[in-house]
Design a protein around this motif. Structure first.
Motif, PDB file in Angstrom:
ATOM      1  N   PHE A 163       0.836  -1.208   0.000  1.00 21.99           N
ATOM      2  CA  PHE A 163       0.000   0.000   0.000  1.00 21.99           C
ATOM      3  C   PHE A 163       0.868   1.254   0.000  1.00 21.99           C
ATOM      4  O   PHE A 163       0.648   2.171  -0.792  1.00 21.99           O
ATOM      5  N   ALA A 164       1.843   1.292   0.892  1.00 14.01           N
ATOM      6  CA  ALA A 164       2.711   2.474   0.987  1.00 14.01           C
ATOM      7  C   ALA A 164       3.469   2.695  -0.310  1.00 14.01           C
ATOM      8  O   ALA A 164       3.602   3.828  -0.777  1.00 14.01           O
ATOM      9  N   ARG A 165       3.944   1.629  -0.941  1.00 14.16           N
ATOM     10  CA  ARG A 165       4.704   1.766  -2.182  1.00 14.16           C
ATOM     11  C   ARG A 165       3.832   2.358  -3.280  1.00 14.16           C
ATOM     12  O   ARG A 165       4.271   3.215  -4.043  1.00 14.16           O
ATOM     13  N   LEU A 166       2.587   1.924  -3.359  1.00 16.00           N
ATOM     14  CA  LEU A 166       1.703   2.388  -4.429  1.00 16.00           C
ATOM     15  C   LEU A 166       1.094   3.761  -4.169  1.00 16.00           C
ATOM     16  O   LEU A 166       0.851   4.515  -5.110  1.00 16.00           O
ATOM     17  N   ASN A 180       7.681  15.660  -1.593  1.00 15.64           N
ATOM     18  CA  ASN A 180       7.278  16.547  -0.490  1.00 15.64           C
ATOM     19  C   ASN A 180       5.811  16.971  -0.556  1.00 15.64           C
ATOM     20  O   ASN A 180       5.482  18.141  -0.363  1.00 15.64           O
ATOM     21  N   GLU A 181       4.941  16.011  -0.834  1.00 13.28           N
ATOM     22  CA  GLU A 181       3.504  16.272  -0.866  1.00 13.28           C
ATOM     23  C   GLU A 181       2.785  15.183  -0.079  1.00 13.28           C
ATOM     24  O   GLU A 181       3.295  14.075   0.068  1.00 13.28           O
ATOM     25  N   THR A 182       1.604  15.532   0.384  1.00 14.07           N
ATOM     26  CA  THR A 182       0.742  14.503   0.954  1.00 14.07           C
ATOM     27  C   THR A 182       0.057  13.801  -0.219  1.00 14.07           C
ATOM     28  O   THR A 182       0.120  14.258  -1.364  1.00 14.07           O
ATOM     29  N   TYR A 183      -0.617  12.700   0.088  1.00 10.91           N
ATOM     30  CA  TYR A 183      -1.362  12.002  -0.963  1.00 10.91           C
ATOM     31  C   TYR A 183      -2.388  12.947  -1.593  1.00 10.91           C
ATOM     32  O   TYR A 183      -2.518  13.013  -2.819  1.00 10.91           O
ATOM     33  N   THR A 184      -3.105  13.690  -0.766  1.00 12.68           N
ATOM     34  CA  THR A 184      -4.150  14.591  -1.262  1.00 12.68           C
ATOM     35  C   THR A 184      -3.565  15.720  -2.104  1.00 12.68           C
ATOM     36  O   THR A 184      -4.131  16.069  -3.147  1.00 12.68           O
ATOM     37  N   GLU A 185      -2.453  16.288  -1.673  1.00 15.14           N
ATOM     38  CA  GLU A 185      -1.804  17.337  -2.470  1.00 15.14           C
ATOM     39  C   GLU A 185      -1.356  16.791  -3.819  1.00 15.14           C
ATOM     40  O   GLU A 185      -1.527  17.447  -4.854  1.00 15.14           O
ATOM     41  N   HIS A 186      -0.794  15.591  -3.815  1.00 14.86           N
ATOM     42  CA  HIS A 186      -0.334  14.988  -5.057  1.00 14.86           C
ATOM     43  C   HIS A 186      -1.516  14.669  -5.978  1.00 14.86           C
ATOM     44  O   HIS A 186      -1.434  14.883  -7.186  1.00 14.86           O
ATOM     45  N   LEU A 187      -2.581  14.183  -5.400  1.00 15.49           N
ATOM     46  CA  LEU A 187      -3.793  13.908  -6.165  1.00 15.49           C
ATOM     47  C   LEU A 187      -4.284  15.176  -6.856  1.00 15.49           C
ATOM     48  O   LEU A 187      -4.596  15.174  -8.050  1.00 15.49           O
ATOM     49  N   GLY A 188      -4.338  16.271  -6.112  1.00 14.80           N
ATOM     50  CA  GLY A 188      -4.792  17.537  -6.680  1.00 14.80           C
ATOM     51  C   GLY A 188      -3.884  18.025  -7.796  1.00 14.80           C
ATOM     52  O   GLY A 188      -4.363  18.480  -8.848  1.00 14.80           O
ATOM     53  N   ALA A 189      -2.578  17.917  -7.593  1.00 18.45           N
ATOM     54  CA  ALA A 189      -1.634  18.350  -8.627  1.00 18.45           C
ATOM     55  C   ALA A 189      -1.763  17.492  -9.878  1.00 18.45           C
ATOM     56  O   ALA A 189      -1.800  18.008 -11.002  1.00 18.45           O
ATOM     57  N   ALA A 190      -1.861  16.184  -9.703  1.00 22.10           N
ATOM     58  CA  ALA A 190      -1.981  15.279 -10.844  1.00 22.10           C
ATOM     59  C   ALA A 190      -3.301  15.491 -11.586  1.00 22.10           C
ATOM     60  O   ALA A 190      -3.335  15.493 -12.828  1.00 22.10           O
ATOM     61  N   PHE A 191      -4.379  15.674 -10.841  1.00 19.44           N
ATOM     62  CA  PHE A 191      -5.659  15.936 -11.485  1.00 19.44           C
ATOM     63  C   PHE A 191      -5.649  17.276 -12.209  1.00 19.44           C
ATOM     64  O   PHE A 191      -6.273  17.433 -13.258  1.00 19.44           O
TER      65      PHE A 191
END
Length: 73
Positions: free
Chosen positions: A2-5, A14-25
């Motif tokens: 889970f952590a790897r994916l 240097n992002e949280t999962y949510t920050e990265h999700l927002g940037a990618a979207f």
């Protein structure tokens, strides 16, 4: 696994999962809009004459500074 994916890559940039999700979207949405304009341009060449190249240039300027040497799956 889970952590790897889900967590390792966002942490490396240097992002949280949510920050990265927002940037990618955000990047994905911009690419979808540019893609739509390119298809319209293909049908009606007089419309969106530079939309594709403009989007590529703008995205490169936004994404290039964020580059990290990270392998994909």
């Amino acid at each position: 696994m889970f952590a790897r994916l889900f967590l390792d890559h966002p942490r490396c940039v240097n992002e949280t999962y949510t920050e990265h999700l927002g940037a990618a979207f955000g990047v994905g949405g911009r690419l979808l809009a540019a893609s739509f304009k390119c298809f319209v341009h293909g049908l009606v060449p007089g419309l969106y004459k530079t939309a594709g190249s403009d989007a590529i240039i703008a995205l490169y300027k936004d994404v290039a500074p964020r580059k990290f040497d990270q392998p994909t799956l």
